[in-house]
Every structure is written in C-alpha cells, then in structure tokens.
Enzyme design. Structure first.
Site, PDB file in Angstrom:
ATOM      1  N   SER A 154       1.094  -1.186   0.058  1.00 45.13           N
ATOM      2  CA  SER A 154       0.009  -0.169  -0.080  1.00 45.13           C
ATOM      3  C   SER A 154       1.027   1.151   0.007  1.00 45.13           C
ATOM      4  CB  SER A 154      -0.870  -0.033   1.209  1.00 45.13           C
ATOM      5  OG  SER A 154      -0.342  -0.224   2.448  1.00 45.13           O
ATOM      6  N   GLU A 183      -8.935 -10.070   4.176  1.00 46.66           N
ATOM      7  CA  GLU A 183      -9.360  -8.740   3.791  1.00 46.66           C
ATOM      8  C   GLU A 183     -10.817  -8.535   3.200  1.00 46.66           C
ATOM      9  OE1 GLU A 183      -6.487  -6.421   1.625  1.00 46.66           O
ATOM     10  OE2 GLU A 183      -7.802  -4.885   1.397  1.00 46.66           O
TER      11      GLU A 183
HETATM   12  O1  KIV Z   1      -0.558  -3.399   1.752  1.00 45.75           O
HETATM   13  C1  KIV Z   1      -0.973  -3.170   2.621  1.00 45.75           C
HETATM   14  O2  KIV Z   1      -1.317  -2.371   3.614  1.00 45.75           O
HETATM   15  C2  KIV Z   1      -1.946  -4.536   3.164  1.00 45.75           C
HETATM   16  C3  KIV Z   1      -2.696  -4.487   4.321  1.00 45.75           C
HETATM   17  C4  KIV Z   1      -4.092  -3.567   3.697  1.00 45.75           C
HETATM   18  C5  KIV Z   1      -3.088  -5.833   4.683  1.00 45.75           C
HETATM   19  O3  KIV Z   1      -1.376  -5.644   2.703  1.00 45.75           O
END
Ligand code: KIV
Length: 272
Positions: free
Chosen positions: A53, A190
C-alpha cells in the site's frame, strides 16, 4: 508499551501464535518510513507491515501494482532501523513471486538479507502454493493474504466485499486450510463477511488478521495513513479514524505560512 504484552522484548512468530492460543488480540499497522515506525513501535504495536500500500499512500499510485522490489526493500530498511519490539513483515510486491517459485524465493531472500525484516507476506492460495513451500523451506516465515487481494484488482474489477457467494467462500476456506498446513505463521483476511472470517479463524491453527473482516479475526490491521486521517477521501465502513491528521497538518502549515509572510517567524529568540 502494550498493556498486555509489556514483558515481550521482541515479537516473533511464536509470540504471535501464543497470543492466539491465549485469546489475546494481535494489533498490526502498516509502516513505510523510520519516523512513523518509531512512534508505532514505541506505542506497543505487535506487527508492522511494510505493505505494498506504500504504492498508494507514499507514491500516489492508483493501485499497489507499480511498486518494485527495490522500493519495498528501501521502505523495509527504514522501518527495520526504527524498530525495537515489533515484528516487521514485508509485502512481496506484484511481479516478484507469481511467475515461478524460484523467482519468489530469490525475491523473499533479497527482502530478508537487504532489509533485516522478520517475515514476508504474499497474496493468494493454491495458485502460489509452490512459491510458499519454497520460501518456507528456506526458513523464511510467510504471512498469507486472502479475500480482497489488491494485486488482483484488475481481475476483480472492484474493491467490493469478496467471498459473498458460496463458491468463492469455499475456495477461501480451502486456501486458508492449505496455508495453515503449509506452515504460514499468520493469515490476513481482507474485506470478507464477518461470519466467514469467524469460521476460518476457528478452523485453522494460525492467527488470522482482519481488515474489513469483522470482530472475530484473531487480530486487526489498518493502513496507518487511513487510521490517522492522512488519507482524507478514503472512508470505507470498516475504517475507524483515530485522528484527523490531514486537517491538523494543513492547519499547522497555514499558520506557518502566515507567520513567515507576516515576519513573525523567526522571532528574536529563534535566531543566533
Ligand atoms: O499493503 C497493505 O497495506 C496490506 C494491508 C491492507 C493488509 O496488505
């Protein structure tokens, strides 16, 4: 320091499993840089996820797909330097593990060797079984990720709740059992129905960490920038905001600009 786990010097896979066994919830947040990781670690967070992310919140991309292995390693190095207690888990980015298990292993080894992180996370179930086996055989702890897996967003076409239909729910149950049996140490669930997350959490040994998966997962994770209200527009139902940091920073910046323009900063006391 966390109220319930104050004595723990370093969170490991064993500590995480013991938390599930005694019914203690696991708290996980994302981190991508030194300064934020230091605050979250000192606050007593159990796991810091260097999530892909970062592609969205740090680099401004629309999806997680563009971020590279080198960029993930850079973020992971910054987080590892800050942390004394939390376990640091790093996402294998899109393209670094899907093609074959040899590439997957070499990507995981690069993350562990070059960043000093403690584990990797990757998305998917039976499709990536061989890669998971091979990484685990090399002694690298693996966290799984099922449900809404953002690296597959162009296949899904939408960020809506996954596994509402029985066929997809059954596949998810099967994949969760598989990841448990393979030896993953934890599993992110998720954006799936709360009842399904409850069933999965009760039917496997390893801890589940939910995001938009209800209150029965063994732990919870949020993207830190969402939890702190830095990403203003993102407001899914599952998100609880603990601060409105976008507004607070904007306000501070406006006051700074006004002081500079009005010659109120620096003052006599703030110069040499
Ligand atoms: O990349 C991320 O932040 C994630 C979380 C949402 C679990 O995979």
């Amino acid at each position: 320091m966390s109220a319930t786990t104050g004595e723990i010097k370093r969170v490991t896979t064993h500590v995480i499993q013991a938390m599930k066994n005694r019914g203690e919830k696991i708290a996980m947040l994302t981190a991508y840089d030194f300064s934020m990781a230091r605050i979250l670690d000192e606050a007593g967070i159990d796991i810091l996820l260097v999530g892909d992310s970062a592609s969205n919140v740090m680099a401004g991309h629309e999806t997680t797909l563009p971020i590279t292995l080198d960029q993930m390693i850079y973020h992971a190095q910054s987080v590892v330097r800050a942390v004394n207690r939390a376990m640091v888990v790093v996402d294998l980015p899109f393209g670094s593990y899907q093609s074959n298990s040899e590439i997957a292993l070499s990507s995981a080894i690069r993350i562990m060797k070059e960043s000093g992180a403690h584990a990797v996370k990757l998305e998917g179930g039976s499709e990536v079984e061989e890669s998971i086996r091979r990484i685990l055989h090399a002694g690298i702890p693996v966290m799984g990720h099922l449900g809404l897996t953002p690296q597959s967003i162009y296949k899904f076409g939408t960020y809506t709740v996954r596994a509402k239909e029985e066929a997809e729910a059954e596949k998810l149950r099967h994949d969760a059992r598989l990841l448990d049996q393979l030896g993953c140490f934890a599993l992110v669930l998720e954006k799936i129905p709360a009842q399904l997350a409850k069933d999965v959490s009760e039917s496997i040994e390893i801890p589940t960490i939910g995001i938009g998966a209800g209150q029965h997962a063994d732990g919870q994770v949020l993207v830190t920038h969402d939890m702190l209200g830095i990403t203003k527009e993102f407001k899914p139902r599952f998100l609880r905001r603990y601060l409105e940091l976008f507004d607070a920073i904007e306000d501070a910046t406006k006051r700074y600009i006004a002081d500079v323009k009005a010659r109120n900063f620096p003052s006599d006391a703030e110069q040499y």
